[in-house]
Motif scaffolding. Sequence first.
Motif, short mmCIF file in Angstrom:
data_model
loop_
_atom_site.label_atom_id
_atom_site.label_comp_id
_atom_site.label_asym_id
_atom_site.label_seq_id
_atom_site.Cartn_x
_atom_site.Cartn_y
_atom_site.Cartn_z
N ILE A 18 -104.49 4.04 42.47
CA ILE A 18 -105.11 3.15 41.74
C ILE A 18 -106.36 2.54 42.29
CG2 ILE A 18 -105.40 1.31 40.03
CD1 ILE A 18 -102.45 2.09 39.25
N MET A 19 -106.12 1.81 43.48
CA MET A 19 -107.24 1.23 44.31
C MET A 19 -107.96 2.04 44.77
SD MET A 19 -106.73 -1.59 43.01
CE MET A 19 -108.24 -2.19 43.91
N ASN A 40 -111.17 5.43 51.50
CA ASN A 40 -110.19 6.70 51.60
C ASN A 40 -108.57 6.07 51.79
OD1 ASN A 40 -109.73 6.25 54.57
ND2 ASN A 40 -111.79 6.77 54.93
N MET A 41 -107.76 7.03 51.60
CA MET A 41 -106.38 6.49 51.78
C MET A 41 -105.89 5.89 53.02
SD MET A 41 -103.63 5.90 50.02
CE MET A 41 -103.63 6.82 48.58
N ARG A 42 -106.58 6.44 54.19
CA ARG A 42 -106.10 6.24 55.50
C ARG A 42 -106.51 4.62 55.98
NH1 ARG A 42 -108.57 5.93 60.25
NH2 ARG A 42 -110.65 6.85 59.49
N GLU A 43 -107.92 4.39 55.73
CA GLU A 43 -108.41 3.10 55.70
C GLU A 43 -107.45 2.02 54.85
OE1 GLU A 43 -112.38 3.27 54.67
OE2 GLU A 43 -112.82 4.12 56.54
N PRO A 45 -96.88 4.23 51.30
CA PRO A 45 -97.41 5.73 51.38
C PRO A 45 -96.14 6.54 51.54
CG PRO A 45 -98.04 4.66 53.37
CD PRO A 45 -97.35 3.57 52.40
N PRO A 46 -96.14 7.75 51.20
CA PRO A 46 -97.46 8.67 50.68
C PRO A 46 -97.73 8.49 49.47
CG PRO A 46 -95.39 10.12 50.95
CD PRO A 46 -95.14 8.81 51.40
N PRO A 72 -114.51 -2.79 51.85
CA PRO A 72 -113.90 -1.94 50.39
C PRO A 72 -112.47 -1.70 50.71
CG PRO A 72 -115.90 -0.83 50.72
CD PRO A 72 -115.85 -1.88 52.11
N SER A 73 -112.01 -1.06 51.66
CA SER A 73 -110.50 -0.84 51.92
C SER A 73 -109.69 -2.31 51.93
CB SER A 73 -110.37 -0.19 53.40
OG SER A 73 -110.73 -0.94 54.42
#
Length: 433
Positions: free
Chosen positions: A385-386, A393-396, A377-378, A138-139
């Motif tokens: 949005i994605m 999660n944002m890190r991945e 980022p950040p 997904p990421s």
Amino acid sequence: MMLSLPFSLALGIIIVLAVLGLPMGLAMISGSIIYLLMRGQDMGIVAEQLLNGMYSNYIMLAVPLFILAAEIMNSGSLSERLLKWCDALVGRFRGGLAQVNVLQSIVFAGMSGSAVADAAGSGKMMQYMMTKDGKYTPSYAAALTAVTAVIGPIIPPSIPMVLYALISDASIGYLFLAGIVPGLLMAGVMMVQIAVTARMKNFPVEPPTPLRKIPRMTWEALPVLLMPAVLMVGIYGGITTPTEAAAIAALYALVVSVVIYRSVSAREFYASLLTSAKTTASIGMLIAGALVLNYVVTIENIPRSLSVLLVAWDLDPLTFLIAANILLLILGCLLEGTTILLVIVPILIPTAQALGIDMVHFGVVVVVNIMLGLITPPFGLLLFIMTRISGSNMRELVRDVFPFLLALLAALMLFTFVPETVLWLPRTFGYGG
């Protein structure tokens, strides 16, 4: 260059109000009013700037019309037909579904003019197609959709380029032409990156579409594929202005969706109008605040002072462009792109002109920088949005975006150091800059 007390206080008020959650446009208007009060200026100046800037500029009409065109396409089946056609062409290669994501962004770029619209329009569908049966994480699917969406405002039509033309007096037509080669080069960089990663990670190969079916699929998708051609012929054939082309884009999307594909109901069309109005109002408020703040900045003589200061430093054009790139990339991590375009860029334009930098070339470099800010980022808007669409999660997501971001930064350096990559096509069509 010393800032006056009223201006420093106005900036502080804008920052505090924005941090507290007030829309940026209202924050800029509030800070500007405080400045004018402290300077003893007539408050009617605020209304005058708004009326002159918002209602006397024909270019402004292109923004809501391109937004409406994108919303109608998202409501209908145009995106779905486009994805099927792209899959038939490149889905058969290793990592082909990832290549489909890039290809559909190239075509979709010629319709909406907005990175957010492109991501929202095809994001859910591409996310489902790529993650179905565990083909891609997904990421990675979300990262690729976010990255490919930045092509949208580079390849014409482009809402950010319309706004840049508004503040720089550069030709919209030549700006649109100047974005074609950089947009295609950015797409090519992404495709190479995908091909390399596909070999390393052994991405899946999609079942090939029989060649005999491709002509029929092309015919079914032809009304969608013709839209960019209709816009470009209208603008560069001298038949329409860019604003009139935006109106044609909205009408064309409506006719294709309702008459040809019969995929948009009256309720869906009303929802598209409502969403377009809300988005336009949000952008309009930002523009209104920027117009008033830019008047304040002009009173303070900041653009001229900065221009004199930089010229005194004996900067050459290339050094200035590098410094502008660094500044815009840093600001892109922190601020919304329209705010940068309407507040920061007007301060840089006089210096760029004093150094003899072509305004069309500078415009493309500015817009590419702002688009890269959407995936940095950040606070990259497309990342948020994605993340919401994909559930990753944002890190991945940042981890998977990073290789593409490096490749796109290399492309940005090419556009900066080799102006001909941007100006070749406009000059072919008679641009004298």
